[in-house]
Scaffold this motif. Structure first.
Motif, short mmCIF file in Angstrom:
data_model
loop_
_atom_site.label_atom_id
_atom_site.label_comp_id
_atom_site.label_asym_id
_atom_site.label_seq_id
_atom_site.Cartn_x
_atom_site.Cartn_y
_atom_site.Cartn_z
N PHE A 1 58.38 56.18 -18.94
CA PHE A 1 59.22 55.70 -20.05
C PHE A 1 59.59 56.84 -20.99
CE2 PHE A 1 59.79 53.16 -24.05
CZ PHE A 1 60.92 52.46 -23.62
N SER A 2 58.67 57.77 -21.17
CA SER A 2 58.95 58.93 -22.02
C SER A 2 60.09 59.77 -21.44
CB SER A 2 57.69 59.78 -22.18
OG SER A 2 57.94 60.93 -22.95
N GLN B 1 63.32 57.83 -22.01
CA GLN B 1 63.76 57.91 -23.40
C GLN B 1 64.40 59.26 -23.70
OE1 GLN B 1 59.97 56.73 -25.32
NE2 GLN B 1 61.14 55.09 -26.31
N GLN B 2 63.84 60.31 -23.14
CA GLN B 2 64.41 61.64 -23.35
C GLN B 2 65.82 61.72 -22.75
OE1 GLN B 2 61.96 64.83 -21.92
NE2 GLN B 2 63.47 66.43 -22.37
N GLN C 1 67.76 59.18 -22.20
CA GLN C 1 68.59 58.27 -22.99
C GLN C 1 69.12 58.97 -24.24
OE1 GLN C 1 66.62 55.10 -25.23
NE2 GLN C 1 68.02 53.61 -24.31
N ALA C 2 68.24 59.74 -24.90
CA ALA C 2 68.65 60.47 -26.10
C ALA C 2 69.69 61.54 -25.78
CB ALA C 2 67.42 61.11 -26.75
N ILE D 1 67.34 50.96 -20.70
CA ILE D 1 66.23 51.41 -19.85
C ILE D 1 65.62 50.18 -19.18
CG2 ILE D 1 63.96 52.50 -19.77
CD1 ILE D 1 64.76 54.19 -22.14
N ALA E 1 60.86 48.52 -22.56
CA ALA E 1 62.13 48.66 -21.86
C ALA E 1 63.03 47.47 -22.19
CB ALA E 1 61.89 48.75 -20.35
N ASP F 1 73.58 49.53 -24.25
CA ASP F 1 72.13 49.72 -24.14
C ASP F 1 71.33 48.50 -24.55
OD1 ASP F 1 72.79 49.85 -26.80
OD2 ASP F 1 71.46 51.54 -27.25
#
Length: 414
Positions: free
Chosen positions: A170-171, A174-175, A177-178, A189, A225, A273
């Motif tokens: 998930f990390s 997220q990275q 996604q950013a 996600i 998520a 999103d």
């Protein structure tokens, strides 16, 4: 993005010696039509593609034929994850080839989290989502064994390790996604999983996993998520009363006790999103089945009431019959045959309901194929004078042994 979530196909299943090939072919035809009609971008199959680690050749052929059909369909992304019934080796033998068709297969835990985070794209190769592909996690995938550990310690260690695996993926998601957000692209996600989450409703055909270590995983430890597509449980259901964490269930009944639940696939629609809606699409019944219970007179009435009009040529109506009679009927098979009277009906399993007696002696008239391996052990254990604590510990150890034997059998095929 429009995502279709299904799981637990169990290709190659022998259902009381009956093949499910006809049903699976019919389901695949329906699935491909649904993908077209619903403008599906992404198909996620959350584990247990096959029923065993060594699926029959027709099941593997059926699987590969579907891959070709999916590549020719309008779906942009296809993701398969491995379940506890699947062999990692079998799923990964065609993994690189299928990747060329934009079909992603994650049969087991991979060497790095980045490999399990998939960027989903539309037909124009524009990103539409990020998916954390988490398969069934075996203890040996995330833990090192240490002698002398208690069952409770193993349970806590496995729960922590599974949560850490989710967090690492998930990390990464997220990275990414950013990074896309900086370019003005908002992506949802999605995560997958093949495990038992606390509080779900099981069915007879679900094989117990994590026995002796972790019976169920807390929903609160799942990542935040936008949608979590789960497999392993054969009944479609929400988790912890949420809209975004769901089991799709199996597409066909894998045991008679699943007949009272409508089989579905979930269609999740995203607005950039954010999860917009989740609709459960009912799957047609491809094999008429029924579980009947009662005395002989009631059973005759129920059998006579069966609707046989929709049977195709060569197809029989499958029955599980529970006879409620205190008297042991030695000629029960012959009586049932007379009730059927030459019609396209086949009794696959017969059960007898009488006052429970712990003994497994032949005088009960109950055969072993009417019991699970756990019921046999529990009934034998009931004959001993043991306190509840010791009895519970023995049951746990027995289930752990059965689970380890199953894992060893799967390991031999890898």
């Amino acid at each position: 993005m429009r995502l279709l979530h299904t799981s637990d196909w169990h290709l190659g299943q022998s259902f009381m010696s009956k093949s499910r090939e006809r049903e699976h072919r019919a389901f695949f035809t329906w699935l491909l039509t649904t993908i077209e009609q619903q403008s599906v971008d992404t198909l996620v199959v959350a584990g247990d593609i096959f029923d065993t680690a060594t699926p029959p050749s027709y099941a593997r052929k059926l699987y590969l034929q579907l891959m070709v059909q999916l590549e020719q369909s309008t779906v942009s992304n296809v993701v398969f994850i491995g379940g506890n019934h699947d062999s990692v080796a079998v799923l990964h033998e065609s993994r690189e080839l299928l990747a060329c068709l934009n079909i992603h297969v994650v049969g087991g835990v991979l060497s790095s989290p980045e490999e399990q985070v998939i960027t989903l794209s539309d037909r124009d190769q524009q990103p539409i989502g990020l998916l954390c592909a988490v398969p069934f996690i075996r203890p040996r995938d995330v833990l090192l064994a240490h002698s002398g550990e208690s069952a409770e310690h193993k349970k806590q260690a496995l729960m922590t390790a599974i949560a850490a695996h989710y967090e690492s993926l998930f990390s990464v998601a997220q990275q990414r996604q950013a990074e896309w957000r900086e370019q003005g692209v908002a992506l949802p996600i999605i995560a997958t999983g093949h495990l038992t989450v606390m509080g779900v409703q099981l069915s007879e055909s679900v094989r117990e996993i994590y026995i002796g270590s972790l019976e169920a995983f807390p929903a609160k430890l799942l990542p935040e998520a936008d949608y979590i597509a789960l497999g392993h449980i054969h009944r479609a259901q929400k988790v912890a009363k949420t809209e975004h964490i769901r089991y799709s269930g199996s597409p066909i009944p894998l045991s008679f006790d699943e007949l009272n639940a409508q089989k579905v696939v979930h269609l999740a629609a995203f607005d950039e999103d954010r999860l917009g809606s989740v609709v459960s699409l009912p799957i047609p019944c491809f094999q008429p089945m029924a579980a009947l219970s009662g005395d002989l007179q009631a059973l005759q009435t129920s059998i006579d009431a069966l609707d046989l009009a929709d049977l195709v040529q060569g197809q029989n109506y499958w029955l599980e019959v529970e006879v409620c009679d205190e008297e042991y009927l030695a000629d029960l098979p012959q009586r049932l045959e007379q009730m059927i009277d030459g019609r396209a009906i086949e009794v696959l399993r017969t059960k007898r309901r009488r006052q429970f007696q712990p003994s497994l002696s032949a005088s009960e008239g109950q055969s072993l194929n009417e019991l699970s391996v756990y019921e046999v052990f529990d009934r034998r254990l009931a004959e001993e004078s043991l306190d509840d604590a010791l009895s519970g510990e023995l049951k746990m150890l027995y289930r752990q042994l059965v689970s380890e034997l199953h894992d060893e059998q799967q390991g031999e095929t890898r």
